[in-house]
Design an enzyme around this catalytic site. Structure first.
Site, PDB file in Angstrom:
ATOM      1  N   SER A   1       5.879 -74.564  29.405  1.00 33.39           N
ATOM      2  CA  SER A   1       4.429 -74.536  29.196  1.00 33.39           C
ATOM      3  C   SER A   1       3.947 -75.912  28.782  1.00 33.39           C
ATOM      4  CB  SER A   1       4.079 -73.524  28.090  1.00 33.39           C
ATOM      5  OG  SER A   1       2.727 -73.644  27.701  1.00 33.39           O
TER       6      SER A   1
ATOM      7  N   TYR B   1       5.691 -70.030  19.806  1.00 31.81           N
ATOM      8  CA  TYR B   1       5.670 -70.084  21.269  1.00 31.81           C
ATOM      9  C   TYR B   1       5.870 -71.528  21.746  1.00 31.81           C
ATOM     10  CZ  TYR B   1       3.825 -69.889  26.041  1.00 31.81           C
ATOM     11  OH  TYR B   1       3.657 -70.008  27.408  1.00 31.81           O
TER      12      TYR B   1
END
Length: 244
Positions: free
Chosen positions: A142, A156
């Site tokens: 990401s 995350y």
């Protein structure tokens, strides 16, 4: 579909990028095996999905290890692609971002088991099948793994940064086996469930729009194709130049 199609194992297929990836690979004649902690949804649009689905809780290391045999029983001794797409990003009250001060240790562990450790377990457990096929591993990281993000939480983001580092390590270790390992790092992608405020970010992006799941799926397919036969150990940004 051919009598002996290439086989991909995909985690996180139920929506968004994962869903688009199943559709893209299926359209190219691949057989797709999906992994999820949920049973296969009968309303899914692709045929053969239920018998090619393995129910596994990636947050549970023991359950993930046990699932290897179930996955292996669905293979013909070869696995042409492993796509580690599953990821979770817990939120606080009202969808608030969980930072390093607010995230409890149990949540850190839960996130890392799904987003990071499961990728190691699956790749190591299916090493022989990947080697037999001279296959490819794609880890979905990401943009949050390289910068503080307004919506993605600390657990995350750091799990995705760790997954990017793991991609390099795996490329080094799996390379002599003929297995390529790469990552893609999506930015803001239009999915069924967007964090509040994501749409407003589009005007600030160089391409002035959000990405589409199909565009990410296309990058995954490329990395698993013969066209990427000498690409390994890299992370491709799929974010419309958001990272520049």
């Amino acid at each position: 579909m051919s009598d002996d199609p290439k086989i991909m194992l995909l985690t996180g297929a139920s929506r968004g990028i994962g869903h688009a990836t199943v559709r893209r690979f299926s359209a190219e004649g691949w057989r797709v095996i999906t992994c999820s902690r949920h049973a296969f949804p009968k309303e899914c649009p692709w045929g053969g999905g239920e018998e090619n689905h393995v129910q596994v809780d990636l947050a549970d290391p023991k359950n993930t290890i046990e699932a290897i045999e179930s996955i292996r029983s669905r293979l013909n001794g070869k696995l042409h692609a492993l796509v580690n797409n599953a990821g979770i990003s817990p939120k606080g009250e009202g969808g608030a971002r969980l930072n390093t001060l607010d995230t409890d240790l149990r949540t850190w562990g839960h996130v890392f088991h799904v987003n990071f450790f499961a990728s190691v377990v699956l790749a190591r457990g299916l090493k022989d099948e990947l080697t037999a096929a001279k296959g490819s591993v794609v880890n979905v990281t990401s943009i949050a793994g390289s910068r503080v993000h307004p919506f993605a939480g600390a657990a995350y983001a750091t799990s995705k940064a760790a997954l990017a580092a793991l991609t390099r390590e795996m490329a080094h270790d799996f390379g002599p086996l003929g297995v390529r390992v790469n990552a893609i790092a999506p930015g803001e992608v239009r999915t069924a469930i967007l964090s509040p405020g994501t749409e407003e970010m589009a005007d600030e992006l160089p391409m002035r729009r959000l990405g589409e799941p199909d565009e990410v799926a296309a990058a995954i397919l490329f990395l698993c194709s013969d066209g990427a036969s000498y690409i390994s150990g890299t992370e491709i940004e799929v974010n419309g130049a958001q990272h520049v």
